[in-house]
Design a protein around this motif. Structure first.
Motif, PDB file in Angstrom:
ATOM      1  N   THR A  93       0.838  -1.182   0.000  1.00 24.80           N
ATOM      2  CA  THR A  93       0.000   0.000   0.000  1.00 24.80           C
ATOM      3  C   THR A  93       0.874   1.233   0.000  1.00 24.80           C
ATOM      4  O   THR A  93       2.101   1.149   0.150  1.00 24.80           O
ATOM      5  N   ASP A  95       0.397   4.674   1.607  1.00 24.87           N
ATOM      6  CA  ASP A  95       0.701   5.431   2.818  1.00 24.87           C
ATOM      7  C   ASP A  95      -0.415   5.246   3.824  1.00 24.87           C
ATOM      8  O   ASP A  95      -1.430   4.649   3.526  1.00 24.87           O
ATOM      9  N   SER A  96      -0.200   5.724   4.991  1.00 23.84           N
ATOM     10  CA  SER A  96      -1.176   5.540   6.052  1.00 23.84           C
ATOM     11  C   SER A  96      -2.487   6.234   5.690  1.00 23.84           C
ATOM     12  O   SER A  96      -2.494   7.342   5.189  1.00 23.84           O
ATOM     13  N   GLY A  97      -3.570   5.555   5.934  1.00 20.85           N
ATOM     14  CA  GLY A  97      -4.875   6.142   5.679  1.00 20.85           C
ATOM     15  C   GLY A  97      -5.374   5.952   4.263  1.00 20.85           C
ATOM     16  O   GLY A  97      -6.455   6.404   3.929  1.00 20.85           O
ATOM     17  N   THR A  98      -4.616   5.228   3.428  1.00 22.64           N
ATOM     18  CA  THR A  98      -5.081   5.014   2.070  1.00 22.64           C
ATOM     19  C   THR A  98      -6.013   3.814   2.002  1.00 22.64           C
ATOM     20  O   THR A  98      -6.070   2.998   2.908  1.00 22.64           O
ATOM     21  N   TYR A  99      -6.729   3.700   0.927  1.00 28.39           N
ATOM     22  CA  TYR A  99      -7.602   2.552   0.718  1.00 28.39           C
ATOM     23  C   TYR A  99      -6.955   1.521  -0.183  1.00 28.39           C
ATOM     24  O   TYR A  99      -7.406   0.405  -0.294  1.00 28.39           O
ATOM     25  N   TYR A 101      -4.879  -1.181  -1.418  1.00 33.89           N
ATOM     26  CA  TYR A 101      -4.031  -2.306  -1.078  1.00 33.89           C
ATOM     27  C   TYR A 101      -3.963  -3.209  -2.296  1.00 33.89           C
ATOM     28  O   TYR A 101      -4.988  -3.621  -2.824  1.00 33.89           O
TER      29      TYR A 101
ATOM     30  N   TYR B  31     -12.742   2.790   7.920  1.00 34.40           N
ATOM     31  CA  TYR B  31     -12.592   2.242   6.576  1.00 34.40           C
ATOM     32  C   TYR B  31     -13.188   0.844   6.479  1.00 34.40           C
ATOM     33  O   TYR B  31     -12.971   0.006   7.355  1.00 34.40           O
ATOM     34  N   PHE B  33     -13.980  -2.319   3.306  1.00 31.29           N
ATOM     35  CA  PHE B  33     -13.578  -2.743   1.958  1.00 31.29           C
ATOM     36  C   PHE B  33     -14.343  -3.997   1.555  1.00 31.29           C
ATOM     37  O   PHE B  33     -14.685  -4.812   2.403  1.00 31.29           O
ATOM     38  N   TYR B  48     -14.598   0.463  -1.722  1.00 40.06           N
ATOM     39  CA  TYR B  48     -14.169   0.767  -0.370  1.00 40.06           C
ATOM     40  C   TYR B  48     -14.959   1.969   0.138  1.00 40.06           C
ATOM     41  O   TYR B  48     -15.620   2.672  -0.632  1.00 40.06           O
ATOM     42  N   LYS B  94     -10.628  -1.293   8.607  1.00 34.73           N
ATOM     43  CA  LYS B  94      -9.444  -0.838   9.305  1.00 34.73           C
ATOM     44  C   LYS B  94      -9.728   0.528   9.916  1.00 34.73           C
ATOM     45  O   LYS B  94     -10.587   1.263   9.442  1.00 34.73           O
ATOM     46  N   GLY B  96      -8.514   4.410  11.181  1.00 33.36           N
ATOM     47  CA  GLY B  96      -7.812   5.473  10.477  1.00 33.36           C
ATOM     48  C   GLY B  96      -6.331   5.529  10.799  1.00 33.36           C
ATOM     49  O   GLY B  96      -5.584   6.259  10.157  1.00 33.36           O
ATOM     50  N   GLU B  99      -1.943   0.400   9.231  1.00 32.90           N
ATOM     51  CA  GLU B  99      -2.182  -0.181   7.908  1.00 32.90           C
ATOM     52  C   GLU B  99      -2.948  -1.484   7.930  1.00 32.90           C
ATOM     53  O   GLU B  99      -3.331  -1.996   6.895  1.00 32.90           O
TER      54      GLU B  99
END
Lengths: 113, 112
Positions: A93, A95-99, A101, B31, B33, B48, B94, B96, B99
């Motif tokens: 992924t 960066d932190s907080g991204t969707y 993957y 989040y 997905f 998502y 997940k 905030g 990862e």
């Protein structure tokens, strides 16, 4: 375009030996890599992760190594146990907080007793 | 039950039918997905959601619709099921921070 590749669909290892699962990626912008383990009829469970600023992360019997120049990561399991028999997915992924993957296709590990 | 659950676990339907797969999480993760798992493809992201009422397309969204009126629920609807949508569907969530995604047990869908 498969950005995350696990080229070995299966691997068999003797109990007590080291298991090495490999993963290659093409996008140098990935910031974070994760390994998931999946048993049949269950969802994937998180195993271990590594940030792109590190080259190694260890958690008990599991160690992940990251070689950024080769765009390659590997998961080492030492010693391997029969309960480790599962499908292992690597994921990347940004960066932190991204969707976003990106998962590899998985490697089925069989640990022989 | 605590955690993330999916229902039904198994579903058989016919082409053209509408099917809704449910996903519920008790962690108040922002989040959520939806993935599908197919041989040779690993896990591919369908949709998502970053928060209630915020959803966006992933890699393979065609033929699917999602909604997120409440933080804890994220249903996935196949508007008119096709055989190519036969797959195993996983929901994940997940927070905030960090990862790590947490996956549900999956729904195995067969479209005849």
């Amino acid at each position: 375009d498969q950005q995350v590749k696990q080229n070995s669909p299966s691997l068999s290892v003797q109990e007590g030996r080291i298991s090495i699962l490999n993963c290659d990626y093409t996008n140098s912008m990935f910031d974070y890599f994760l390994w998931y383990k999946k048993y049949p009829a269950e969802g994937p469970t998180f195993l271990i992760s590594i940030s792109s600023i590190k080259d190694k992360n260890e958690d008990g019997r599991f160690t992940v190594f990251l070689n950024k120049s080769a765009k390659h990561l590997s998961l080492h399991i030492v010693p391997s146990q029969p309960g480790d028999s599962a499908v292992y997915f690597c994921a990347a992924t940004f960066d932190s907080g991204t969707y976003k993957y990106i998962f590899g296709t998985g490697t089925r590990l069989k640990v022989l007793a | 039950d605590a955690g993330i659950t999916q229902s039904p676990r198994y579903k058989i339907t016919e082409t053209g039918r509408q099917v809704t797969l449910m996903c519920h999480q008790t962690w108040s993760h922002s989040y959520m997905f939806w993935y599908r798992q197919d041989l040779g493809h690993g896990l591919r992201l369908i949709y998502y959601s970053a928060a209630a009422d915020i959803t966006d397309k992933g890699e393979v969204p065609d033929g699917y619709v999602v909604s997120r009126s409440k933080t804890e629920n994220f249903p996935l609807t196949l508007e008119s099921a096709t055989r190519s949508q036969t797959s195993v569907y996983f929901c994940a969530s997940k927070s905030g921070v960090g990862e790590t995604q947490y996956f549900g047990p999956g729904t195995r869908l067969l479209v005849l």
